[in-house]
Design a protein around this motif. Structure first.
Motif, PDB file in Angstrom:
ATOM      1  N   VAL A   1      41.750  17.315 -24.251  1.00 30.23           N
ATOM      2  CA  VAL A   1      42.782  17.138 -23.456  1.00 30.23           C
ATOM      3  C   VAL A   1      42.064  16.449 -22.155  1.00 30.23           C
ATOM      4  O   VAL A   1      41.277  17.392 -21.369  1.00 30.23           O
ATOM      5  CB  VAL A   1      43.152  18.739 -22.658  1.00 30.23           C
ATOM      6  CG1 VAL A   1      44.411  18.462 -22.489  1.00 30.23           C
ATOM      7  CG2 VAL A   1      43.435  19.564 -24.273  1.00 30.23           C
TER       8      VAL A   1
ATOM      9  N   ALA B   1      51.595  23.158 -19.920  1.00 29.27           N
ATOM     10  CA  ALA B   1      51.205  21.978 -20.199  1.00 29.27           C
ATOM     11  C   ALA B   1      50.203  21.462 -20.723  1.00 29.27           C
ATOM     12  O   ALA B   1      50.628  20.455 -22.014  1.00 29.27           O
ATOM     13  CB  ALA B   1      50.832  21.981 -18.754  1.00 29.27           C
TER      14      ALA B   1
ATOM     15  N   LEU C   1      44.583  20.118 -17.197  1.00 29.02           N
ATOM     16  CA  LEU C   1      45.446  21.180 -18.151  1.00 29.02           C
ATOM     17  C   LEU C   1      44.218  22.633 -18.416  1.00 29.02           C
ATOM     18  O   LEU C   1      45.050  23.210 -18.657  1.00 29.02           O
ATOM     19  CB  LEU C   1      45.954  20.409 -19.323  1.00 29.02           C
ATOM     20  CG  LEU C   1      46.742  19.513 -19.352  1.00 29.02           C
ATOM     21  CD1 LEU C   1      46.931  19.094 -20.738  1.00 29.02           C
ATOM     22  CD2 LEU C   1      47.761  19.608 -19.093  1.00 29.02           C
TER      23      LEU C   1
ATOM     24  N   THR D   1      53.422  17.710 -28.544  1.00 26.95           N
ATOM     25  CA  THR D   1      54.133  15.783 -28.588  1.00 26.95           C
ATOM     26  C   THR D   1      52.796  14.796 -28.816  1.00 26.95           C
ATOM     27  O   THR D   1      53.182  14.103 -29.269  1.00 26.95           O
ATOM     28  CB  THR D   1      54.284  16.079 -27.445  1.00 26.95           C
ATOM     29  OG1 THR D   1      53.377  16.295 -26.100  1.00 26.95           O
ATOM     30  CG2 THR D   1      55.883  16.435 -27.066  1.00 26.95           C
ATOM     31  N   ARG D   2      51.676  15.556 -29.334  1.00 31.23           N
ATOM     32  CA  ARG D   2      50.166  14.821 -29.570  1.00 31.23           C
ATOM     33  C   ARG D   2      50.990  14.455 -31.305  1.00 31.23           C
ATOM     34  O   ARG D   2      51.668  14.677 -32.145  1.00 31.23           O
ATOM     35  CB  ARG D   2      49.043  15.246 -30.001  1.00 31.23           C
ATOM     36  CG  ARG D   2      48.355  14.313 -29.922  1.00 31.23           C
ATOM     37  CD  ARG D   2      46.660  15.545 -29.569  1.00 31.23           C
ATOM     38  NE  ARG D   2      46.981  15.632 -30.896  1.00 31.23           N
ATOM     39  CZ  ARG D   2      46.244  15.228 -31.703  1.00 31.23           C
ATOM     40  NH1 ARG D   2      45.062  14.818 -31.501  1.00 31.23           N
ATOM     41  NH2 ARG D   2      45.550  16.533 -33.163  1.00 31.23           N
TER      42      ARG D   2
ATOM     43  N   LYS E   1      52.673  21.637 -24.508  1.00 33.58           N
ATOM     44  CA  LYS E   1      53.494  21.054 -24.812  1.00 33.58           C
ATOM     45  C   LYS E   1      52.829  19.492 -25.352  1.00 33.58           C
ATOM     46  O   LYS E   1      53.127  18.953 -25.538  1.00 33.58           O
ATOM     47  CB  LYS E   1      53.841  20.316 -23.167  1.00 33.58           C
ATOM     48  CG  LYS E   1      55.321  19.824 -23.240  1.00 33.58           C
ATOM     49  CD  LYS E   1      55.992  19.610 -22.192  1.00 33.58           C
ATOM     50  CE  LYS E   1      56.850  18.756 -22.427  1.00 33.58           C
ATOM     51  NZ  LYS E   1      57.299  17.727 -20.983  1.00 33.58           N
ATOM     52  N   TRP E   2      51.466  19.472 -24.422  1.00 28.05           N
ATOM     53  CA  TRP E   2      50.891  17.847 -24.703  1.00 28.05           C
ATOM     54  C   TRP E   2      50.482  18.369 -26.528  1.00 28.05           C
ATOM     55  O   TRP E   2      50.361  16.967 -26.832  1.00 28.05           O
ATOM     56  CB  TRP E   2      49.377  18.094 -24.393  1.00 28.05           C
ATOM     57  CG  TRP E   2      48.641  16.787 -23.996  1.00 28.05           C
ATOM     58  CD1 TRP E   2      48.756  15.939 -23.935  1.00 28.05           C
ATOM     59  CD2 TRP E   2      47.872  17.122 -24.783  1.00 28.05           C
ATOM     60  NE1 TRP E   2      48.144  14.835 -24.743  1.00 28.05           N
ATOM     61  CE2 TRP E   2      47.063  16.003 -25.562  1.00 28.05           C
ATOM     62  CE3 TRP E   2      46.668  17.864 -25.819  1.00 28.05           C
ATOM     63  CZ2 TRP E   2      45.538  15.429 -25.798  1.00 28.05           C
ATOM     64  CZ3 TRP E   2      45.280  17.585 -26.580  1.00 28.05           C
ATOM     65  CH2 TRP E   2      44.972  16.735 -26.832  1.00 28.05           C
TER      66      TRP E   2
END
Lengths: 354, 354
Positions: A43, B276, A47, B283-284, B279-280
């Protein structure tokens, strides 16, 4: 669970498939690809930073991420002490108490304030210095929190290997065995390492107070206890020049060590409870009711992944909301509504998005 | 993640299937049974206790489990204070400093010691009292840790609703909307509630010191800051009878509140980072490589449960070791080696065991 996390991660990095093969393949070949998903290291950015105080066990796996944080903590600490020394040096005449040397006293006052020991051998004596001290104690507390969450953990991890070597000296363990031992009982060794540190610090402090500050043994021990717990009654404190130089390093180290020790004890308790829960879940008998509940796609049979999800949920590692969140994405990707994803689904879903 | 956890739990308890229906069924009926596995409440005994200091977010779901802990903490605290008062009352002549009333001073000394404020207005003056003070500060610290981990959280949760009502007064939210708002931003409201408490406590303390202890406003504020941070220089402290009675309650409340505030801030930071990351991950873009890696049973297609496992692993919520642990049990249950579990597998596996 931290030890498990790191264990799997390390093995995963060395050879992504070897771990599963060791355990599952001897039985049957069918389930052989528990491949590593890109874990937290992949990542980008911040984060993945972590905070020991609130301890998300899984994100602990990133030992190498600690180095920059550790540097940052050291920079913050230096910055805090330099600013503090400059400020308090300028207003030293407005601070009353036993003074020895302007700069030394300013650093000493900073350390005694930031660790909240607050002996009271030096106290602010004007409106400006009082407010300054208030500002420094709050920022100092925040800084101590930061040190506890980042720096101390890193140092302890560096020391653990030595401890295990010492404990197991006669057994002549190889490096690999020590590593394994370390991973399995990570939190226990953290507690032990910190406790060993703490004992050394208490002894050093007591001996120093007896020899340099000429206190008797009970007073020295009492002053040490009063300091490491940040109690700081202040009837006994460091009043010689050598004493204050020593105090600057010793107070900072010992109060942090004490706080860290409490953190590890708490972590140890939680982990023990968590391990007991996992064991209970794994040895519990499956019933047909469980089987029906585990059947996520409602096809009457429970696949391996469904079973794993069900058990992990039972262990409290994941919850319904986590599953629902990901299921939504699954359904949006599963364009042909087959209940499974194939490369063609992906192509369709992603061409529809763009 | 705590808020998500509790959310799903509460809905789950009200109607086990309704939640999935709300979200998944409008799209397609196929995946409708994300039933609740027996969560942590079903675990017998103390396994499920929790420790805020090391925060396992999932086990937080058990609000009702907090009541007995809270009672236990209150009992411990009473016990500590009673023992402390008796001990220090007996040796009060060996404690030097500003004394007012034997019993009151003993309680006051206990509180000042256990919270590590340590003003030094009363200090032990004999070997016995010094060692007694050492014992009491260590046990006091442990007790404060216990209070922070159990009691404080319970009180804050009780107060949150009031805060949200106050913040959203004009919007006239219904009870259900307030609950939802509360669940979504749990940690934020915990921070806010504790901060509101803290401000009130600082104001009350300052006003009290100005009116009763006759300090000027800066000194009063300085003494308040020095106390809530447990700095306790001791140049300003509570020296009247009314002051010490007030101090007993105020010091305990305000130092705990301050410490709890720091804990929540740390929790808030971790949660923000975790959100966060989630979410990452969600949406990846999925690639064919991901798809292959997610295919746990190696049949060329990725089922819903496999997809969920893969994504949760990517989020760092679970790790490879967790999965392997459960997979071992799966394989021992899957007697006919079909790669799926059916009631007949269970019957066979469990008759084989017994």
């Amino acid at each position: 669970m931290a030890n498990l996390g790191e264990n799997s991660l390390m093995t995963g990095l060395l050879s992504p498939a070897s771990q599963t093969n060791q355990k599952a393949e001897p039985k049957r070949k069918r389930i052989r690809r528990c491949r590593s998903a890109p874990l937290a290291e992949f990542v980008p950015g911040d984060l993945n930073g972590k905070n020991e105080a609130t301890m998300l066990p899984r994100s602990e796996s990133c030992l190498d991420k600690l180095h920059p944080s550790f540097k940052r903590v050291a920079i913050f600490l230096t910055f805090y002490l330099v600013i503090g020394t400059i400020c308090f040096s300028f207003v030293m005449e407005q601070i009353k108490g036993e003074k020895i040397n302007e700069v030394l006293d300013a650093v000493y006052f900073c350390i005694v304030t930031m660790t909240t020991v607050g002996y009271g051998d030096l106290v602010p004596n004007s409106v400006a210095t009082k407010l300054l001290a208030c500002a420094f104690v709050f920022s100092g507390m925040a800084l101590v929190g930061l040190i506890l969450s980042k720096g101390a953990d890193y140092i302890v991890e560096k020391q653990e290997m030595l401890l295990i070597k010492a404990l197991r000296m006669r057994q002549k363990l190889g490096a690999a065995e020590i590593l394994k031992e370390l991973e399995t009982n990570k939190v226990r060794y953290k507690c032990l390492t910190t406790m060993a540190f703490l004992v050394v610090l208490i002894l050093v402090g007591t001996v120093f107070l007896v020899t340099v500050e000429k206190l008797d043994i009970v007073d020295a021990f009492y002053c040490v206890c009063s300091t490491i717990t940040t109690l700081g009654y202040g009837d006994k404190s460091f009043s010689t020049k050598a004493g204050r130089v020593f105090a600057i390093f010793w107070i900072l180290t010992s109060t942090l060590c004490m706080a860290q020790f409490f953190c590890y004890i708490a972590e140890f308790n939680t982990e023990s409870r968590q391990k007991a829960l996992v064991k209970w879940v794994l040895t519990r008998r499956m019933t047909n009711v469980d089987l029906e509940a585990a059947d996520l796609d409602d096809d009457g049979i429970v696949g391996a992944a469904e079973f794993v999800l069900y058990k992990l949920k039972e262990m409290g590692k994941i919850n319904q909301e986590d599953i629902l969140l990901v299921m939504e994405e699954f359904e949006s990707l599963d364009v042909d509504q087959s209940g499974t994803l194939s490369p063609s689904d992906l192509t369709l879903a992603q061409s529809a998005q763009t």
